[in-house]
Design an enzyme around this catalytic site. Sequence first.
Site, PDB file in Angstrom:
ATOM      1  N   LYS A 199      44.004  62.868  19.111  1.00  0.00           N
ATOM      2  CA  LYS A 199      43.822  64.044  18.266  1.00  0.00           C
ATOM      3  C   LYS A 199      43.652  63.557  16.841  1.00  0.00           C
ATOM      4  O   LYS A 199      44.505  62.842  16.310  1.00  0.00           O
ATOM      5  CB  LYS A 199      45.044  64.957  18.390  1.00  0.00           C
ATOM      6  CG  LYS A 199      44.938  66.199  17.531  1.00  0.00           C
ATOM      7  CD  LYS A 199      46.106  67.142  17.771  1.00  0.00           C
ATOM      8  CE  LYS A 199      46.043  68.337  16.847  1.00  0.00           C
ATOM      9  NZ  LYS A 199      47.224  69.200  16.977  1.00  0.00           N
ATOM     10  N   ARG A 209      43.876  77.243  11.385  1.00  0.00           N
ATOM     11  CA  ARG A 209      45.073  77.413  10.536  1.00  0.00           C
ATOM     12  C   ARG A 209      45.175  78.841  10.022  1.00  0.00           C
ATOM     13  O   ARG A 209      46.260  79.314   9.707  1.00  0.00           O
ATOM     14  CB  ARG A 209      45.066  76.370   9.433  1.00  0.00           C
ATOM     15  CG  ARG A 209      44.954  74.983  10.102  1.00  0.00           C
ATOM     16  CD  ARG A 209      45.570  73.845   9.382  1.00  0.00           C
ATOM     17  NE  ARG A 209      45.497  72.661  10.253  1.00  0.00           N
ATOM     18  CZ  ARG A 209      45.241  71.441   9.849  1.00  0.00           C
ATOM     19  NH1 ARG A 209      45.050  71.210   8.566  1.00  0.00           N
ATOM     20  NH2 ARG A 209      45.213  70.444  10.712  1.00  0.00           N
ATOM     21  N   ARG A 221      48.187  66.228   7.790  1.00  0.00           N
ATOM     22  CA  ARG A 221      48.719  65.691   9.040  1.00  0.00           C
ATOM     23  C   ARG A 221      48.266  64.245   9.279  1.00  0.00           C
ATOM     24  O   ARG A 221      48.320  63.749  10.388  1.00  0.00           O
ATOM     25  CB  ARG A 221      48.275  66.551  10.218  1.00  0.00           C
ATOM     26  CG  ARG A 221      48.504  68.060  10.048  1.00  0.00           C
ATOM     27  CD  ARG A 221      48.775  68.740  11.378  1.00  0.00           C
ATOM     28  NE  ARG A 221      48.552  70.182  11.362  1.00  0.00           N
ATOM     29  CZ  ARG A 221      49.341  71.073  10.794  1.00  0.00           C
ATOM     30  NH1 ARG A 221      50.412  70.683  10.105  1.00  0.00           N
ATOM     31  NH2 ARG A 221      49.066  72.371  10.875  1.00  0.00           N
ATOM     32  N   GLU A 238      46.445  55.122  22.505  1.00  0.00           N
ATOM     33  CA  GLU A 238      47.159  56.400  22.675  1.00  0.00           C
ATOM     34  C   GLU A 238      47.057  56.871  24.129  1.00  0.00           C
ATOM     35  O   GLU A 238      48.013  57.380  24.697  1.00  0.00           O
ATOM     36  CB  GLU A 238      46.574  57.470  21.744  1.00  0.00           C
ATOM     37  CG  GLU A 238      46.843  57.234  20.252  1.00  0.00           C
ATOM     38  CD  GLU A 238      48.241  57.671  19.823  1.00  0.00           C
ATOM     39  OE1 GLU A 238      49.053  58.065  20.686  1.00  0.00           O
ATOM     40  OE2 GLU A 238      48.524  57.611  18.606  1.00  0.00           O
ATOM     41  N   LYS A 253      40.406  65.635  21.107  1.00  0.00           N
ATOM     42  CA  LYS A 253      40.260  66.788  20.251  1.00  0.00           C
ATOM     43  C   LYS A 253      39.966  66.367  18.826  1.00  0.00           C
ATOM     44  O   LYS A 253      40.680  65.510  18.324  1.00  0.00           O
ATOM     45  CB  LYS A 253      41.583  67.560  20.317  1.00  0.00           C
ATOM     46  CG  LYS A 253      41.673  68.751  19.434  1.00  0.00           C
ATOM     47  CD  LYS A 253      43.038  69.338  19.564  1.00  0.00           C
ATOM     48  CE  LYS A 253      43.070  70.483  18.580  1.00  0.00           C
ATOM     49  NZ  LYS A 253      44.365  70.977  18.342  1.00  0.00           N
ATOM     50  N   SER A 279      38.379  75.159  16.689  1.00  0.00           N
ATOM     51  CA  SER A 279      38.032  76.331  15.878  1.00  0.00           C
ATOM     52  C   SER A 279      36.811  76.106  14.987  1.00  0.00           C
ATOM     53  O   SER A 279      35.953  76.990  14.864  1.00  0.00           O
ATOM     54  CB  SER A 279      39.237  76.719  15.019  1.00  0.00           C
ATOM     55  OG  SER A 279      39.649  75.628  14.210  1.00  0.00           O
ATOM     56  N   TYR A 318      37.011  78.641  22.949  1.00  0.00           N
ATOM     57  CA  TYR A 318      37.247  80.058  22.620  1.00  0.00           C
ATOM     58  C   TYR A 318      36.203  80.958  23.269  1.00  0.00           C
ATOM     59  O   TYR A 318      36.351  82.172  23.244  1.00  0.00           O
ATOM     60  CB  TYR A 318      37.269  80.236  21.091  1.00  0.00           C
ATOM     61  CG  TYR A 318      38.400  79.452  20.461  1.00  0.00           C
ATOM     62  CD1 TYR A 318      39.697  79.947  20.458  1.00  0.00           C
ATOM     63  CD2 TYR A 318      38.194  78.176  19.920  1.00  0.00           C
ATOM     64  CE1 TYR A 318      40.751  79.215  19.930  1.00  0.00           C
ATOM     65  CE2 TYR A 318      39.235  77.432  19.380  1.00  0.00           C
ATOM     66  CZ  TYR A 318      40.508  77.964  19.390  1.00  0.00           C
ATOM     67  OH  TYR A 318      41.555  77.227  18.881  1.00  0.00           O
TER      68      TYR A 318
HETATM   69  C1  PBG Z   1      48.804  72.123  16.568  1.00  0.00           C
HETATM   70  C2  PBG Z   1      47.412  72.464  16.960  1.00  0.00           C
HETATM   71  C3  PBG Z   1      46.297  72.591  16.114  1.00  0.00           C
HETATM   72  C4  PBG Z   1      45.220  72.927  16.932  1.00  0.00           C
HETATM   73  C5  PBG Z   1      45.699  73.021  18.238  1.00  0.00           C
HETATM   74  N1  PBG Z   1      47.060  72.712  18.233  1.00  0.00           N
HETATM   75  C6  PBG Z   1      46.216  72.500  14.640  1.00  0.00           C
HETATM   76  C7  PBG Z   1      46.413  71.247  13.938  1.00  0.00           C
HETATM   77  O1  PBG Z   1      46.695  70.194  14.509  1.00  0.00           O
HETATM   78  O2  PBG Z   1      46.305  71.278  12.715  1.00  0.00           O
HETATM   79  C8  PBG Z   1      43.811  73.154  16.463  1.00  0.00           C
HETATM   80  C9  PBG Z   1      42.929  73.931  17.387  1.00  0.00           C
HETATM   81  C10 PBG Z   1      41.646  74.389  16.779  1.00  0.00           C
HETATM   82  O3  PBG Z   1      41.271  73.998  15.667  1.00  0.00           O
HETATM   83  O4  PBG Z   1      40.965  75.179  17.464  1.00  0.00           O
HETATM   84  N2  PBG Z   1      49.723  73.060  17.106  1.00  0.00           N
END
Ligand code: PBG
Length: 327
Positions: A199, A209, A221, A238, A253, A279, A318
């Site tokens: 990730k 967010r 992060r 990982e 991701k 997203s 989505y």
């Molecule tokens: C953390 C989490 C995130 C997403 C899924 N789980 C946000 C992040 O790591 O900042 C992002 C998913 C997306 O952007 O559609 N709980």
Amino acid sequence: MSAQFPVARPRRLRRSPAMRRMVSGTRLHAADLILPMFVKEGLDEPQPVASMPGVVQHTRDSLRKAAHDAAEAGVGGLILFGIPAVKDARGSAADDPDGVLNRALRDVVAEVGDALVVMADTCLDEFTDNGHCGILTPSGDVDNDATLERYAAIAVAQAEAGSQMVAPSGMMDGQVGVIRAALDGAGHANVPILAYSAKYASAFFGPFRDAAECAPQFGDRSTHQQDPAGPLEEALRELRLDLAEGADAVMVKPALAYLDVISAFRAESDVPVAAYQVSGEYAMVEAAAANGWVDRERMIMESLVAIKRAGADLILTYWATEVARGL
Ligand code: PBG
């Protein structure tokens, strides 16, 4: 042109829709798709997410209805994110049996839990008042091992609420192993873990967010999520660690910008590989389509097919319900 040998003609297999359909190597199936859903405590009406047109924060009732629609369309799974009314430094609502996500899990499992796989995102950022994915040290760093204890408690609470799979997304070292041990110790040896293994600290999470109301109040992060410019070997490390700790499925991701990582995971992994079309990937297509700049439906299908062709067995998107209906 008269050739001395037969000219190679790949175009022969592209001549008609039926021919193209028959030889298509990449087929999407509704069961490959997982729908991420947001549920917010205290809402009377579903709340549109401005940066993700077509996506809403659900009420308890609208969540049930949308889960039902996804099941009817044949979608393979749902992953739930909860937004509590009250947030604190520990993210207490995350492992409260009556917390918004755990209540929603119970609702949705009762509604559709035999038709598709109901899972929970296992993280703290939606639940902490500072928007970080864990417990902070006094200097504001995310404390890895203190956070692991919280993840273990959250995963157990989610399993008790009926979650049929848990998906730790916080990128703490050791999270899969600690959650596996906690689930086993609490009598949930049968609940699998979908590990967010690779990730990245990605700008493509921007709209999420808003949707999950979890933007960090300070900092970012990048001390736990991977550097987008990091070597492929880092992602593979990982992956190996998560497999050794007991991951039942692994995830990359975001998806479209990381097809090389998906393909490397597929080559190395002996468990299902998932990819999360996040997203920002959703928002880019929706925004361009709203401007009339691209063909929305074709772009959605092309991106999903590309992610599948790269090696993803499962795709979080989505668009899951809409796409599943059209397959
Ligand atoms: C953390 C989490 C995130 C997403 C899924 N789980 C946000 C992040 O790591 O900042 C992002 C998913 C997306 O952007 O559609 N709980």
